[in-house]
Enzyme design. Sequence first.
Site, PDB file in Angstrom:
ATOM      1  N   GLY A 188      -8.249  43.592  -3.961  1.00 46.27           N
ATOM      2  CA  GLY A 188      -6.864  43.176  -4.205  1.00 46.27           C
ATOM      3  C   GLY A 188      -6.647  42.808  -5.658  1.00 46.27           C
ATOM      4  O   GLY A 188      -7.303  43.340  -6.561  1.00 46.27           O
ATOM      5  N   ASN A 189      -5.736  41.872  -5.886  1.00 42.01           N
ATOM      6  CA  ASN A 189      -5.403  41.498  -7.262  1.00 42.01           C
ATOM      7  C   ASN A 189      -6.246  40.324  -7.751  1.00 42.01           C
ATOM      8  O   ASN A 189      -6.880  39.608  -6.967  1.00 42.01           O
ATOM      9  CB  ASN A 189      -3.902  41.193  -7.390  1.00 42.01           C
ATOM     10  CG  ASN A 189      -3.479  40.015  -6.524  1.00 42.01           C
ATOM     11  OD1 ASN A 189      -3.920  38.883  -6.716  1.00 42.01           O
ATOM     12  ND2 ASN A 189      -2.607  40.275  -5.548  1.00 42.01           N
ATOM     13  N   VAL A 192      -5.427  36.480  -6.411  1.00 37.07           N
ATOM     14  CA  VAL A 192      -6.037  36.124  -5.132  1.00 37.07           C
ATOM     15  C   VAL A 192      -7.563  36.152  -5.250  1.00 37.07           C
ATOM     16  O   VAL A 192      -8.259  35.351  -4.621  1.00 37.07           O
ATOM     17  CB  VAL A 192      -5.561  37.076  -4.011  1.00 37.07           C
ATOM     18  CG1 VAL A 192      -6.229  36.743  -2.684  1.00 37.07           C
ATOM     19  CG2 VAL A 192      -4.042  37.009  -3.872  1.00 37.07           C
ATOM     20  N   GLY A 193      -8.078  37.048  -6.087  1.00 35.16           N
ATOM     21  CA  GLY A 193      -9.521  37.127  -6.298  1.00 35.16           C
ATOM     22  C   GLY A 193     -10.104  35.809  -6.769  1.00 35.16           C
ATOM     23  O   GLY A 193     -11.198  35.399  -6.349  1.00 35.16           O
ATOM     24  N   GLU A 210     -13.264  43.552  -5.810  1.00 34.31           N
ATOM     25  CA  GLU A 210     -12.756  44.839  -6.288  1.00 34.31           C
ATOM     26  C   GLU A 210     -11.300  44.631  -6.672  1.00 34.31           C
ATOM     27  O   GLU A 210     -10.416  44.633  -5.816  1.00 34.31           O
ATOM     28  CB  GLU A 210     -12.897  45.905  -5.185  1.00 34.31           C
ATOM     29  CG  GLU A 210     -14.331  46.196  -4.783  1.00 34.31           C
ATOM     30  CD  GLU A 210     -15.154  46.800  -5.902  1.00 34.31           C
ATOM     31  OE1 GLU A 210     -14.557  47.346  -6.858  1.00 34.31           O
ATOM     32  OE2 GLU A 210     -16.392  46.727  -5.841  1.00 34.31           O
ATOM     33  N   CYS A 244      -5.506  51.483  -7.448  1.00 32.36           N
ATOM     34  CA  CYS A 244      -6.081  50.551  -8.422  1.00 32.36           C
ATOM     35  C   CYS A 244      -6.716  51.252  -9.613  1.00 32.36           C
ATOM     36  O   CYS A 244      -6.800  50.675 -10.698  1.00 32.36           O
ATOM     37  CB  CYS A 244      -7.113  49.648  -7.740  1.00 32.36           C
ATOM     38  SG  CYS A 244      -8.502  50.530  -7.008  1.00 32.36           S
TER      39      CYS A 244
END
Length: 509
Positions: A188-189, A192-193, A210, A244
């Site tokens: 994800g982004n 949030v990572g 990732e 991505c």
Amino acid sequence: MSREQMVVDGARKSFQTGKTKPLDYRTHQLKSLLRFITERRKDIADAVKRDLGKSEHGTELFETLGLEGEIKLAIEKLAEWAAPRPVEKNLLTILDDVYIQPEPLGVVLIIGAWNYPWAVTLQPLVGAIAAGNAAVIKPSEVSSHSAKVMEEFLPQYLDKDLYPVVTGGVSETQELLKQRFDHIFYTGNSTVGKLVMEAAARHLAPVTLELGGKSPCYIDKNCDIRIACRRITWGKFINCGQTCIAPDYILCEPCIQGRVVECIRQTLLEFYGADPKSSPDYGRIINQRHFNRIMSLMEGYTPVVGGQSDAPQRYIAPTVLKDVPPHSRLMQEEIFGPLLPIVTVSDMDDAIHFINEREKPLALYIFCTDKKATKRMIEETTSGGVTVNDVMMHYTLSSLPFGGVGQSGMGCYHGKHTFNQLSHQRACLVRSLGMESVNLARYPPQDRRRARRVRMALKSPLIDMSKRTLVWAVVATIIGFGLFIALLIILLIAAGLNCTCWYWRGFYN
């Protein structure tokens, strides 16, 4: 006790029974996962169509085909991947067993993404199963139709205690992150990572992140611009730019900018026709929030290609923007949509400087036929992955690790790399209780003689005891010994003949 806690506890208890240890069990689960994809292909395609407007053929090409390949590879190579790996020895351990044994980590949390809801959620699961882990699967709630299909049908094929599917939104994900996992795999982004990494840190759980970022695409003025733009157009606008590793922006010299725009325009006409909105191969933005975000990035620009939109259908045409200022908002955040800005640079040096003064990207694309210049650009930049004279194709190779660096992520996966990422590499040394005299030098009381012996043993070159090397070492030793014996015999014969000559010379004299 929350539902999420009960699910995680159930997965851990099931894992602790040890039933994931046998390779036959893992293979059976992998074959069941393959059967799920094969038998539910229509349900998967319908769900992706409703989520992202993707065609059935597009879903097969970008979602399920790669998954099937990963599963088949894992089934074929599992025994090899899971086998103990002998390593080099020193003189002190020459007669011992020294090896690395891959072991399951335990319970893995897989948090999927919405842009490729099947590929990026189930590919990590393949590695988790192959490595002998339990896994809690959390599909993205944004791609709600895919999440529903996964929740409904996946437990019919896989062990529902070991591989449960948990659906829901932010609150469910937050509750999951409160639980203890042995590894968390998030796609994800970066915003949030960071939250995922913070939650994992409370339990000292390792993470694979990732993420994404702005992947640059440099076009050299001397390359075949028509082919370069054809490949860039394909990679940028599939899935409506929601990939991505899609090229985020183009770097090129001003003298070729006009030709680049024209080649992209012609390619779009070839790929999607005069009206991409009616093309079955052109998707839609995932939801209204992302639609509004992408439209706001275009404010203040006049597109040279595209620019049309339809809010109720969440449609944004493939759009090209030229002469984009390097410090504009469009260049500050990952676009993740069908907008392709062109930034002009004076030469390759300027392009390298431009890339290096920004965060490390997930991918770098270089279109250049000069091998020396290409090598230089690779050596003087850094990125998660790099593809020369194409885009995104490095993702298709299971032999290459896929992952980011810095802000674009950490850890990697695909093929054996996923297996290794989700395994503990256990160091094993198995010794004998015999030959105690060898160990005397390391015991107290110490003196100079003992210290010298230990130093010599520890400084000795590492010895590769793999079968092939050992066979050649034995052969070389035998040949060497044979040559030594032959030489000795020759010397003895020569010495004997010499003595005989001296004897007969004395006799006649």
